[in-house]
Scaffold this active site. Structure first.
Site, PDB file in Angstrom:
ATOM      1  N   HIS A  17       0.720  -0.983   0.132  1.00  0.00           N
ATOM      2  CA  HIS A  17      -0.016   0.019   0.057  1.00  0.00           C
ATOM      3  C   HIS A  17       0.943   1.198   0.019  1.00  0.00           C
ATOM      4  O   HIS A  17       0.628   1.919  -0.706  1.00  0.00           O
ATOM      5  CB  HIS A  17      -1.033   0.098   1.165  1.00  0.00           C
ATOM      6  N   LYS A  41     -17.427  -7.940   7.398  1.00  0.00           N
ATOM      7  CA  LYS A  41     -16.191  -8.622   7.701  1.00  0.00           C
ATOM      8  C   LYS A  41     -15.809  -8.522   9.054  1.00  0.00           C
ATOM      9  O   LYS A  41     -16.023  -7.781   9.811  1.00  0.00           O
ATOM     10  CB  LYS A  41     -14.879  -8.230   6.722  1.00  0.00           C
ATOM     11  N   ARG A  94      -1.551  -5.978  -8.688  1.00  0.00           N
ATOM     12  CA  ARG A  94      -0.238  -7.012  -8.311  1.00  0.00           C
ATOM     13  C   ARG A  94      -0.008  -7.707  -9.629  1.00  0.00           C
ATOM     14  O   ARG A  94       1.028  -7.900  -9.953  1.00  0.00           O
ATOM     15  CB  ARG A  94      -0.245  -7.660  -7.180  1.00  0.00           C
ATOM     16  N   SER A 132      -2.957  -8.165   2.496  1.00  0.00           N
ATOM     17  CA  SER A 132      -3.064  -8.021   3.882  1.00  0.00           C
ATOM     18  C   SER A 132      -3.633  -9.208   4.348  1.00  0.00           C
ATOM     19  O   SER A 132      -3.024  -9.682   5.457  1.00  0.00           O
ATOM     20  CB  SER A 132      -4.251  -7.121   4.197  1.00  0.00           C
TER      21      SER A 132
HETATM   22  O1  PNS Z   1      -8.409  -3.534  -0.082  1.00  0.00           O
HETATM   23  P1  PNS Z   1      -9.354  -3.963  -0.745  1.00  0.00           P
HETATM   24  O2  PNS Z   1     -10.316  -4.876   0.136  1.00  0.00           O
HETATM   25  O3  PNS Z   1      -9.338  -4.673  -2.120  1.00  0.00           O
HETATM   26  O4  PNS Z   1     -10.482  -2.841  -1.021  1.00  0.00           O
HETATM   27  C1  PNS Z   1     -11.699  -2.943  -1.861  1.00  0.00           C
HETATM   28  C2  PNS Z   1     -12.501  -1.746  -1.819  1.00  0.00           C
HETATM   29  C3  PNS Z   1     -12.827  -1.127  -0.436  1.00  0.00           C
HETATM   30  C4  PNS Z   1     -12.160  -0.755  -2.809  1.00  0.00           C
HETATM   31  C5  PNS Z   1     -13.978  -2.256  -2.572  1.00  0.00           C
HETATM   32  O5  PNS Z   1     -14.531  -3.316  -1.577  1.00  0.00           O
HETATM   33  C6  PNS Z   1     -15.006  -0.985  -2.445  1.00  0.00           C
HETATM   34  O6  PNS Z   1     -14.904  -0.190  -3.111  1.00  0.00           O
HETATM   35  N1  PNS Z   1     -15.947  -1.383  -1.262  1.00  0.00           N
HETATM   36  C7  PNS Z   1     -17.174  -0.266  -1.170  1.00  0.00           C
HETATM   37  C8  PNS Z   1     -18.625  -0.629  -1.608  1.00  0.00           C
HETATM   38  C9  PNS Z   1     -18.527  -0.391  -3.105  1.00  0.00           C
HETATM   39  O7  PNS Z   1     -18.356   0.661  -3.432  1.00  0.00           O
HETATM   40  N2  PNS Z   1     -18.564  -1.514  -3.954  1.00  0.00           N
HETATM   41  C10 PNS Z   1     -18.911  -1.455  -5.320  1.00  0.00           C
HETATM   42  C11 PNS Z   1     -17.615  -1.452  -5.853  1.00  0.00           C
HETATM   43  S1  PNS Z   1     -17.759  -1.196  -7.579  1.00  0.00           S
END
Ligand code: PNS
Length: 163
Positions: A17, A41, A94, A132
């Site tokens: 990150h 979660k 990644r 993570s």
């Molecule tokens: O670190 P991560 O878990 O890969 O992050 C994922 C994240 C937080 C970017 C994604 O789950 C997200 O945007 N969640 C918020 C809900 C949302 O907007 N969902 C639709 C995405 S198109």
């Protein structure tokens, strides 16, 4: 004023990150590290703990002239980006395995907020396998994660396991 958000779960923050943050910061005037408050979660760290760790670690890395903020959010990333008047959503990729998920998210976010671009950075090769989830798993089973997560995060993980 070019403002970006860098959304994620950050449970916990990794050096992967930080690599994305330090490399994308020069592209923007302001960047909000946006920590998802995900009620579904069961995270290792509460959203407040995650934000505090990121705030503590950020001054130790070079983000140039970019003003860095850390905020938690709930709901849609696209809504949060619009509310903060961000013009970009930063994400790291990644490996090929990340691509499909990231593409779907980027397209959905663009449909929701067409004026906000998702900006992808390729992860630094030394962090291309760092997640993570993997860090938590290896750490919990006694493996070495030094160099892959900030020292402060490692010590907080130690505190979690041996309160
Ligand atoms: O670190 P991560 O878990 O890969 O992050 C994922 C994240 C937080 C970017 C994604 O789950 C997200 O945007 N969640 C918020 C809900 C949302 O907007 N969902 C639709 C995405 S198109």
């Amino acid at each position: 004023m070019r403002r970006a958000i860098f959304p994620g779960s950050f449970d916990p923050l990794t050096n992967g990150h930080l690599d994305i943050i330090t490399r994308s910061a020069p592209l923007f005037d302001e960047m909000i590290v946006a920590v998802l408050n995900n009620a579904d979660k069961r995270p290792m760290f509460s959203v407040d703990e995650r934000c505090a760790m990121i705030r503590d670690v950020l001054p130790t890395v070079d983000t140039g002239d970019c003003r860095m903020l850390v905020e938690s959010f709930s709901g849609l990333t696209a809504d949060f980006a619009r509310e903060r008047q961000a013009t970009a959503i930063v994400r790291g990729i990644r490996a090929v395995s990340d691509y499909e998920y990231e593409l779907r998210m980027a397209l959905m976010n663009r449909r929701l907020e067409p004026q906000i671009e998702t900006v992808f950075l390729m992860a630094g090769e030394e962090y291309s396998y760092v997640s993570s989830t993997l860090m938590k798993q290896v750490f919990e089973l006694g493996g070495r994660v030094a160099g892959l997560i900030p020292e402060l995060v490692e010590s907080k993980m130690r505190d979690k396991l041996n309160p």
